[in-house]
Design an enzyme around this catalytic site. Sequence first.
Site: not given
Length: 819
Positions: A489, A586, A714, A763
């Site tokens: 998964k 769950r 930044y 980023m």
Amino acid sequence: MDNETYSIAQVAKIMNAKAVLVNPELKIKKLLTDSRTIAAPDEGLFFAVKAQRNGHDFIDGAYQNGVRNFVVSEKGFTEKYADVNVLFVPNVLAALQHLAQYHRSRFNLKTIGITGSTGKSMVKEWLYQLLATDYNIVRSPKSYNSQIGVPLSVWQITENHNLGIFEAGISTANEMQALHDMIKPDIGILTNIGTQHDEGFDNRTEKIKEKLKLFENAKLLIYNPGYVKGIDMENLSIEQSFTWSTENAADLQVFERLNKNETTYLKAHYKSKQIELTIPFTDSASVENAIICWAVLLALGYENTLISERLTRLSPVVLQLQLLNGINQCSIIHDHYSTDISSLAIALDFLNQQNQHNRKTLILSDLNPEGKETAQVYQEVATLLKHKHAGRLIGIGPEISSFANLFDKSSLYFETIEELIAKLPEINFNNETILLKGQDRFGFAALGKLLTQKVHDTVLEINLNALVKNLQFYRAQLKPGVKTMAMVKAFSYGSGSFEIANLLQYHKVDYLAVAYADEGIALRKAGITLPIMVMSPEVSAFEAIVKYNLEPEIYSTEVLTDFIKALPANVQHFPIHIKVDTGMHRLGFEQQDLKSLMQILTHNHKIKVVSVFTHLAGADETLHDDFTQMQVQKYLAFYHELLTVLPDQPIRHVLNTSGISRHANTQFDMVRIGIGMYGFDAALPKSKGLETVACLKTTISQIKALKAGETVGYSRRGVLSHGGKIATVKIGYADGYNRNFGNGTGKMLVNGHLSPTVGSICMDMCMLDITGIEAKVGDEVIVFNHEHTIADLANAIETIPYEILTNVSQRVKRVYLYG
């Protein structure tokens, strides 16, 4: 008896086997241990070795692939097949090794035996490059250095060879003697000693002593005394030793190292004089391996001027195949490791693992004859391609072109890579798997760049061999007959989809599990045929689940009712998996749901319950053991109630990765292996016994010198109070490098040195403090690997390895390594 073949009757005599022979004169040329990778089956002898899995379980597969000669230790086989030769022995592995030992004894060739923790394959390949002009060399294919790999390597020896170079790798005590008896090295080489396989020994000293057994009765041993501290080397039965060091006095003492323009200049003391040379590498591992080769050639009596000339021409060795995304929906396999029959067979096996495309193409250059006649080499290649169903052949070079009559008429031939490149528009590679197997001198690197999608400098390397070893680590703990469900998964925990699933299917796991139907659909479209459980089936995906033969996890009466309604009228016994909530809270049926569940299942022929399972909430921790046992008991009670209304007995499974490590008494019928395959197990101290699968790396874009007090990034959050040097690297939070790693919390390896981040994570990039570190633009930077691990990163920002691995963005290209 000729020099390269034995009759099956002779093999039986050599191994002192009890033989049942229908064709005693049949010749044996190939030793086989894997029913999936068989070539020339009519000349092969299959050894049903009991390793992680019992080789007797794969006899049927070998027979179906054409094998008619078997070495077995279990009875009940000859009654099934009347047309086979069978050799009965007490221990199949020991018989394989004894046969190899006998074969080795028939040839009077000089042998070099190499062992250590790292560097074995590199040193072997470089010695091959350095000595090939003087010897006909036989060497271990790839990293064939195990209890099975060494006999397969030694079996390659023929009368044409006058030098053998063989690796020997061990993982536990009392393994080396068998390897020594097969190799019997005249010359021994001990490479770097590190932490690898420490878990198989009481301590590091025991591991070193075990490795040194390879060199008993050797005429010459080359080693670094720094790797054998505390060992009395005088007690070894070795005629002569040759030492090297970069720190202390030695026969070859390297005292100066200078990197310049992608090369390394080395100066050393040798026999009371200074000698020097330059190698075309700068990384520490390559430099050390080159020094070992330097020491070997000096010990063999070569003049330093000749050694210098040869080491200057050393070529890079890519020790593993690389699987990458190619142009036009192609998959590209690069294999520039070596160009011989053995490595070609390994590469073709990997090609055949790939099911994502129906069409396969092999681009193959002229091969290295390795002491054989050219015609014999290409006849063997033609036979190999036929047995391996290699697909379309494109030959590169004058030799393979001259033997075109041996290959399929649809094959294409070119004298050079440049000719092929010019014809690429006409060939139009599209939606196929392409294996590039060729000598560097033909320019395969240029072809690879044209066929491969442009790769972002930030890449996640996935070591498929390590993943398989981790899978086998858990399989070795299972009781006979216990099945395995592999969790793939979340894009296989960030590691890939069909690339991982193909490997798991090849290694015969019993089930795959995905989170959502679209993941399972993608695997089906990529040729995966294994049963696939969908853990979060959505109503909107029910139609597709049925269409693609996926098996839903059912966790409530609502989902079960909706799924039954969605099944077409003509569908009967569709497989489903019932999940029981025993304390995880769950998903899953609870005790109060049992009655309604049983009512729905009673006499319902549209569905078939193939498994019933639960999820343990704290299987990795001792403090939760009582709770775990309570969960197991609740599960068993629920399961037995269900049996009263089911026609068949479903598979039982409760254990996840950590559960396998800690709760062997509850393996039941199947276990689920997840993050453990990728090298992490919270139940094992520092994941002991597992190998690192993933390595995230990037490169330096720019280097800047900053004055004291200047700020970085930044909001001016990064400050070098005393000044220094920063490197901007090509990874940011869009690539999955969490912003919490900013301002020194995160660290990366720059040329072997841990370098902290400076300022905020951007980023697409971030900055590292590399003050005092020698580095340049374009240098590789390691975000995580086996040294600076995912666990280290997770601890730094107080999360878990799952999050670090699954957060690696899909824009980061995956490169799969194998071999």
